[in-house]
Design an enzyme around this catalytic site. Sequence first.
Site, short mmCIF file in Angstrom:
data_model
loop_
_atom_site.label_atom_id
_atom_site.label_comp_id
_atom_site.label_asym_id
_atom_site.label_seq_id
_atom_site.Cartn_x
_atom_site.Cartn_y
_atom_site.Cartn_z
N LYS A 289 -23.89 72.94 62.10
CA LYS A 289 -24.07 73.89 62.99
C LYS A 289 -24.89 73.58 64.10
O LYS A 289 -25.90 72.83 63.68
CB LYS A 289 -24.72 75.14 62.25
CG LYS A 289 -25.15 76.16 63.20
CD LYS A 289 -24.48 77.60 62.77
CE LYS A 289 -24.45 78.56 64.11
NZ LYS A 289 -23.46 78.95 64.58
N HIS B 106 -33.79 62.59 72.61
CA HIS B 106 -33.97 62.51 71.42
C HIS B 106 -35.12 61.65 70.82
O HIS B 106 -35.44 61.22 69.62
CB HIS B 106 -32.77 62.21 70.44
CG HIS B 106 -31.59 63.10 70.94
ND1 HIS B 106 -31.95 64.51 70.67
CD2 HIS B 106 -30.21 62.82 71.09
CE1 HIS B 106 -30.69 64.99 70.70
NE2 HIS B 106 -29.89 64.00 71.26
N GLY C 45 -31.08 57.01 66.16
CA GLY C 45 -31.48 56.96 67.65
C GLY C 45 -30.61 57.68 68.30
O GLY C 45 -30.32 57.36 69.58
N GLY C 46 -30.02 58.75 68.03
CA GLY C 46 -29.39 59.84 68.65
C GLY C 46 -27.97 59.54 69.03
O GLY C 46 -27.31 60.16 69.75
N ARG D 154 -47.50 59.30 73.74
CA ARG D 154 -47.15 57.92 73.52
C ARG D 154 -47.30 57.20 75.09
O ARG D 154 -46.62 57.76 76.04
CB ARG D 154 -45.53 58.03 73.21
CG ARG D 154 -45.27 58.61 71.66
CD ARG D 154 -44.11 58.03 71.22
NE ARG D 154 -43.71 58.81 70.02
CZ ARG D 154 -42.94 58.26 69.13
NH1 ARG D 154 -42.05 57.31 69.39
NH2 ARG D 154 -42.72 59.09 68.05
N ARG E 169 -40.78 55.60 55.88
CA ARG E 169 -41.42 54.55 56.19
C ARG E 169 -42.83 55.36 56.94
O ARG E 169 -42.77 56.50 57.09
CB ARG E 169 -40.86 53.62 57.40
CG ARG E 169 -40.36 54.63 58.34
CD ARG E 169 -39.82 53.79 59.44
NE ARG E 169 -38.85 54.68 60.55
CZ ARG E 169 -39.26 55.46 61.33
NH1 ARG E 169 -40.66 55.72 61.78
NH2 ARG E 169 -38.27 56.23 62.12
N VAL F 276 -44.47 56.45 63.98
CA VAL F 276 -45.31 56.34 65.12
C VAL F 276 -46.33 57.35 65.12
O VAL F 276 -47.60 56.97 65.50
CB VAL F 276 -44.57 56.23 66.45
CG1 VAL F 276 -45.51 56.29 67.60
CG2 VAL F 276 -43.51 55.33 66.33
P1 ADP Z 1 -30.88 60.55 64.95
O1 ADP Z 1 -31.26 59.89 63.49
O2 ADP Z 1 -29.77 59.66 65.40
O3 ADP Z 1 -32.21 60.45 65.61
P2 ADP Z 1 -31.35 63.21 63.89
O4 ADP Z 1 -30.45 63.77 62.72
O5 ADP Z 1 -32.62 62.83 63.39
O6 ADP Z 1 -30.45 61.88 64.50
O7 ADP Z 1 -31.07 64.16 65.23
C1 ADP Z 1 -31.93 63.80 66.32
C2 ADP Z 1 -32.21 64.96 67.10
O8 ADP Z 1 -30.82 65.48 67.40
C3 ADP Z 1 -32.81 65.99 66.69
O9 ADP Z 1 -34.21 65.71 66.80
C4 ADP Z 1 -32.49 67.30 67.39
O10 ADP Z 1 -33.01 67.09 68.71
C5 ADP Z 1 -30.94 67.06 67.62
N1 ADP Z 1 -30.14 67.59 66.49
C6 ADP Z 1 -29.67 67.12 65.41
N2 ADP Z 1 -29.00 67.95 64.59
C7 ADP Z 1 -29.32 69.00 65.37
C8 ADP Z 1 -28.38 70.18 65.09
N3 ADP Z 1 -27.74 70.83 63.84
N4 ADP Z 1 -28.77 71.16 66.16
C9 ADP Z 1 -29.37 70.95 67.13
N5 ADP Z 1 -29.85 69.89 67.47
C10 ADP Z 1 -29.62 68.90 66.67
#
Ligand code: ADP
Length: 450
Positions: free
Chosen positions: A201, A235, A164-165, A337, A291, A294
Amino acid sequence: MFNKILIANRGEIALRVLRACKELGIETVAVHSTADANAMHVRLADESVCIGPPPARDSYLNIPSLLAACEITGADAVHPGYGFLSENARFADILSAHNITFIGPTAEHIRIMGDKIEAKATAKRLGIPVVPGSDGAVTTDEDAHRIAADIGYPVLVKAAAGGGGRGMRVALNEEEMSMALSSARSEAKNAFGDDSVYIEKYLLKPRHIEVQVLGDGQGNAIHLGERDCSLQRRHQKVWEEALSPALNQESRDKIGKIVADAMAELNYAGVGTIEFLYEDGEFYFIEMNTRLQVEHPVTEMITGIDLVNEQIKVASGAALQIRQSDVTFNGHAIECRINAENPATFAPSPGKISYWHPPGGLGVRVDSGVYQGYNIPPHYDSLIGKLIVHGRTRVECMMRLRRCLDEFVVDGIQSTIPLFRHLVDNQDIANGMYDIHWLEKWLATEPFEA
Ligand code: ADP
């Protein structure tokens, strides 16, 4: 095949799963909280069981109540939908201990992919490209500074248990690193009870591109192309499309094959999504969702494959009948959505829907559990429906989407429909030129009245 499936979810996804069950001739059991007694999934199911009071932890997340509901009704399988218990390995284990099939992958696969560090290591081992970063968790601040300097700033500190960001912090330079580490750790500790973090990165202008996979746990796995979910706010995905305007057939085939081969090697069973960031022609794995998503309907619209139907068949032990060469991509699909929210501030807008007129016609699908007179309870996610539109080309799809958004009437509450009316007329969107930061920037510079 199963005799009776209990659907451990609510709203549009409960209805979506119910439809697949009916088409397979399988009986359905709906579960609901006291706030959802009048919900459409309850009305349409063969049987229903009230599993508790409105808060999700007391009902939709209440494993003993769900088990009791299976027991009472004699359900032999549970479909978890998305959210709630859909990625809960313990729930999958408990069901199996009671001889009830969890419609999803093995508890072991859910566990591996639920831990971001382990997921990333597994992806790397299977030949899936990952974001450059630390090899696993970073323990000391010295290590963190050294690794960040090696990768090069900007970097992102991420919680291993993240979701969830949350538990993510950017460090643009060395000075910001200590602060990013401590705040990511404390947020992770608070949210997940686990403060391990790792470093990646930070990509500056990536797109979010995810690949849909389907495996049977018998060594067969295929991919069903990608979805572009770059239009996000905080996110959270807002608009999704398939195929991505940023990929060509060659890059699609390449990443699709890597992912499908990896899933075959893992012996993955069921549907799954491998999420990537995509920048300058390179893919970087960020996570896998074990899973249904959406946004799965955009894939269904362009492939003609019913993902829930496949999911159920595979869970019942059937081998995959579709080969990679059977999968073709026809035209373009976009999903919006529709949330019960103020479209400018995104404040939730629960309440009674006084008038509901969804659009229709060729190439139009509305997945929703609401109806005229329905009272949206304040306890859950604000998603009230999804408008999915298909066209032979992206241009035709956008024309049809504009027409559908004009036709869509939701009165009594506020919805995000006006936001989409603005987006569909935007030149960058028309050109497919957007990255994961586009929407936030646009919302900050082009405020509109709801
Ligand atoms: P969560 O499971 O908390 O949603 P994610 O790893 O799926 O976390 O990342 C969510 C969002 O964060 C991604 O869709 C992207 O927008 C941003 N993000 C994640 N990792 C990176 C990265 N290395 N560089 C830039 N943005 C990132």
